[in-house]
Design an enzyme around this catalytic site. Structure first.
Site, PDB file in Angstrom:
ATOM      1  N   CYS A  83       0.826  -1.223   0.000  1.00 42.96           N
ATOM      2  CA  CYS A  83       0.000   0.000   0.000  1.00 42.96           C
ATOM      3  C   CYS A  83       0.854   1.263   0.000  1.00 42.96           C
ATOM      4  O   CYS A  83       0.319   2.370  -0.104  1.00 42.96           O
ATOM      5  CB  CYS A  83      -0.941   0.007   1.201  1.00 42.96           C
ATOM      6  N   HIS A 330      -9.267   3.753  -1.040  1.00 41.94           N
ATOM      7  CA  HIS A 330      -7.888   3.269  -0.927  1.00 41.94           C
ATOM      8  C   HIS A 330      -7.559   2.285  -2.049  1.00 41.94           C
ATOM      9  O   HIS A 330      -7.467   1.076  -1.828  1.00 41.94           O
ATOM     10  CB  HIS A 330      -7.731   2.622   0.461  1.00 41.94           C
TER      11      HIS A 330
HETATM   12  N1  COA Z   1     -16.530   1.742   4.573  1.00 41.88           N
HETATM   13  C1  COA Z   1     -17.821   2.122   4.407  1.00 41.88           C
HETATM   14  N2  COA Z   1     -18.722   1.413   3.705  1.00 41.88           N
HETATM   15  C2  COA Z   1     -18.266   0.289   3.117  1.00 41.88           C
HETATM   16  C3  COA Z   1     -16.946  -0.167   3.244  1.00 41.88           C
HETATM   17  C4  COA Z   1     -16.069   0.607   4.012  1.00 41.88           C
HETATM   18  N3  COA Z   1     -14.803   0.224   4.178  1.00 41.88           N
HETATM   19  N4  COA Z   1     -16.810  -1.310   2.564  1.00 41.88           N
HETATM   20  C5  COA Z   1     -18.008  -1.571   2.016  1.00 41.88           C
HETATM   21  N5  COA Z   1     -18.887  -0.619   2.354  1.00 41.88           N
HETATM   22  C6  COA Z   1     -20.307  -0.553   2.034  1.00 41.88           C
HETATM   23  C7  COA Z   1     -20.571  -0.811   0.563  1.00 41.88           C
HETATM   24  O1  COA Z   1     -20.651   0.400  -0.167  1.00 41.88           O
HETATM   25  C8  COA Z   1     -21.905  -1.488   0.611  1.00 41.88           C
HETATM   26  O2  COA Z   1     -22.919  -0.515   0.793  1.00 41.88           O
HETATM   27  P1  COA Z   1     -24.330  -0.656   0.051  1.00 41.88           P
HETATM   28  O3  COA Z   1     -24.917  -1.939   0.578  1.00 41.88           O
HETATM   29  O4  COA Z   1     -25.059   0.579   0.472  1.00 41.88           O
HETATM   30  O5  COA Z   1     -24.000  -0.725  -1.402  1.00 41.88           O
HETATM   31  C9  COA Z   1     -21.861  -2.313   1.907  1.00 41.88           C
HETATM   32  O6  COA Z   1     -20.912  -1.619   2.736  1.00 41.88           O
HETATM   33  C10 COA Z   1     -21.430  -3.743   1.712  1.00 41.88           C
HETATM   34  O7  COA Z   1     -20.337  -3.736   0.824  1.00 41.88           O
HETATM   35  P2  COA Z   1     -19.491  -5.020   0.494  1.00 41.88           P
HETATM   36  O8  COA Z   1     -18.685  -4.718  -0.735  1.00 41.88           O
HETATM   37  O9  COA Z   1     -20.372  -6.239   0.486  1.00 41.88           O
HETATM   38  O10 COA Z   1     -18.526  -5.082   1.742  1.00 41.88           O
HETATM   39  P3  COA Z   1     -17.595  -6.280   2.118  1.00 41.88           P
HETATM   40  O11 COA Z   1     -18.151  -6.877   3.358  1.00 41.88           O
HETATM   41  O12 COA Z   1     -17.338  -7.137   0.937  1.00 41.88           O
HETATM   42  O13 COA Z   1     -16.231  -5.515   2.428  1.00 41.88           O
HETATM   43  C11 COA Z   1     -14.630  -4.825   4.054  1.00 41.88           C
HETATM   44  C12 COA Z   1     -16.087  -4.742   3.597  1.00 41.88           C
HETATM   45  C13 COA Z   1     -14.424  -3.918   5.246  1.00 41.88           C
HETATM   46  C14 COA Z   1     -14.270  -6.268   4.431  1.00 41.88           C
HETATM   47  C15 COA Z   1     -13.720  -4.380   2.860  1.00 41.88           C
HETATM   48  O14 COA Z   1     -14.045  -3.040   2.533  1.00 41.88           O
HETATM   49  C16 COA Z   1     -12.262  -4.491   3.205  1.00 41.88           C
HETATM   50  O15 COA Z   1     -11.664  -5.570   3.088  1.00 41.88           O
HETATM   51  N6  COA Z   1     -11.621  -3.382   3.609  1.00 41.88           N
HETATM   52  C17 COA Z   1     -10.216  -3.387   3.985  1.00 41.88           C
HETATM   53  C18 COA Z   1      -9.356  -3.181   2.783  1.00 41.88           C
HETATM   54  C19 COA Z   1      -7.915  -3.337   3.144  1.00 41.88           C
HETATM   55  O16 COA Z   1      -7.525  -4.165   3.938  1.00 41.88           O
HETATM   56  N7  COA Z   1      -7.054  -2.541   2.506  1.00 41.88           N
HETATM   57  C20 COA Z   1      -5.630  -2.601   2.744  1.00 41.88           C
HETATM   58  C21 COA Z   1      -5.315  -1.938   4.019  1.00 41.88           C
HETATM   59  S1  COA Z   1      -3.671  -2.230   4.550  1.00 41.88           S
END
Ligand code: COA
Length: 382
Positions: A83, A330
């Site tokens: 990242c 991100h």
């Molecule tokens: N913040 C706010 N809303 C989020 C979100 C986040 N991080 N991630 C997803 N959403 C929302 C989506 O827009 C969706 O909304 P909607 O139903 O109104 O369309 C809902 O939440 C579900 O989205 P979905 O794609 O099914 O979420 P998910 O459960 O597959 O993923 C996380 C959620 C947190 C697991 C994913 O965003 C993630 O892995 N984040 C971390 C990324 C990471 O590790 N990056 C590297 C860092 S070192």
């Protein structure tokens, strides 16, 4: 070494950009950066990208991107540091100009995460495969352990974490390029789905597509491209143990502290001189640990910064005025370059509703994985 300035910038919106491919995103950001400076060529290109191969099956990005920009023939290099790929690319671009090897250098970061890849597992490839990923850990899980360590040592609470996201979303709501442009409350954050205890959905950065690009030139040639260049005044880069188990104290990010120490020394700037900062808030706890490592808050006190308003717009040291990784989005390889663009705009007085009045020194801090690599840049309005 020559003084180096950012003379142009461009970025796509961040989000789920189904209509754009990896190369489209890069070209859109790059063309905007070149156009903003009235430049029709570059001498050197650096492309920050974490995992084009795993996300969309595309490696060998540097020549591909140079070609699609209509510039096949130029030297081009892809840079990977998870990242922190964008921040690492910016440092190499700086070195190319500072050393006199090239005059006009384009530094871009790009990532296309929403294209069907198994994102959680691709991201986990930036953690230690043998001692962490093999046992099933994910990135939210690693940062949850860091959060638990901070809570145990300093009494940090779930509310303290939630305030970081409330601030991020407040700023992101004012950023037209942000993935999430809605404000949230502490209750919204705390009641959102638990992802990895204690981190909730609204305390995690999202899965994003996007690209960002900046154009660098020697300071003594900057006026050819802009009347408001932003000088890169100092850089620090550092590494730390990859595996959390090898760290003496999980609540501390050694690579961030070391990179910051080097950037402060190189620039002659102290934390108190910084007017605005973009830090790597991939999870709410990361912002708390990073502002401690950067010296904006003392050890254990980072937890109070968002709640007290210290890091809010109008506070003592506004942090993540763009909305940060949390709200702006991100796209991992692009984030370090996008951070530099927010500071570029802040120091030129172009940040609109998010403008920090009188800002003339800015800082960016970009981080790879669970903190094994970090890059800090310090910028100055000229
Ligand atoms: N913040 C706010 N809303 C989020 C979100 C986040 N991080 N991630 C997803 N959403 C929302 C989506 O827009 C969706 O909304 P909607 O139903 O109104 O369309 C809902 O939440 C579900 O989205 P979905 O794609 O099914 O979420 P998910 O459960 O597959 O993923 C996380 C959620 C947190 C697991 C994913 O965003 C993630 O892995 N984040 C971390 C990324 C990471 O590790 N990056 C590297 C860092 S070192």
């Amino acid at each position: 070494m020559r003084d180096v300035a950012i003379v142009g910038a461009g970025m796509t919106r961040f989000g789920e950009l189904w209509e754009s491919s990896l190369r489209d995103l890069f070209v859109d950001a790059a063309v905007e950066a070149l156009g903003s400076a009235g430049a029709d060529h570059v001498d050197d290109l650096y492309v920050g990208n974490m995992s084009g191969g795993q996300f969309v099956g595309q490696e060998h990005l540097a020549p591909l991107m140079a070609d699609h920009l209509g510039m096949a023939g130029i030297p081009a290099t892809r840079v990977e540091s998870a990242c922190a790929s964008g921040g690492a690319a910016l440092r190499l671009g700086y070195m190319s100009v500072a050393s006199g090897m090239a005059d006009l250098v384009l530094v871009a970061g790009v990532e296309k995460m929403n294209d069907g890849a198994d994102v959680t597992n691709v991201l986990a490839s930036a953690a230690d495969q043998e001692t962490e990923v093999y046992y099933g850990i994910t990135f939210p899980g690693l940062y949850a352990m860091i959060a638990r360590a901070h809570m145990a040592k300093y009494g940090t609470t779930p509310e303290d974490l939630a305030w970081v996201s409330v601030k991020a979303h407040r700023n992101g709501a004012m950023n037209a390029k942000a993935q999430f442009r809605r404000e949230v409350t502490v209750e919204d954050v705390m009641n959102s789905t638990m992802v990895a205890d204690p981190l909730t959905l609204l305390e995690c950065s999202p899965v994003s597509d996007g690209a960002a690009a900046v154009l660098l030139a020697p300071m003594d040639q900057a006026s050819k491209y802009t009347d408001r260049p932003v000088r890169i005044r100092g850089i620090g880069q550092a590494t730390s143990s990859m595996a959390l188990a090898d760290r003496k104290d999980l609540s501390k990010l050694d690579a961030v502290a070391l990179a910051a120490e080097r950037a402060y020394k190189a620039s002659g700037i102290t934390p108190r001189d910084v007017h605005v900062a973009e830090v790597h808030d991939c999870f709410a706890i990361a912002e708390i640990c990073c502002i401690e490592a950067l010296g904006f808050a003392s050890e254990g006190e980072g937890k109070n910064a968002a709640r007290s308003g210290m890091t809010a717009l109008g506070g003592e040291i506004p942090v993540n005025t763009s909305g940060g990784l949390k709200s702006k989005g991100h796209p991992v390889g692009a984030s370090g370059v996008a951070q530099a663009i927010e500071i570029f705009e802040q120091l030129r007085g172009e940040a609109g509703e998010r403008q920090v009045e009188g800002a003339h020194i800015g800082l960016t801090q970009n981080m790879g994985g669970s903190g094994a690599s970090s890059v800090v840049h310090i910028f100055e309005r000229v």
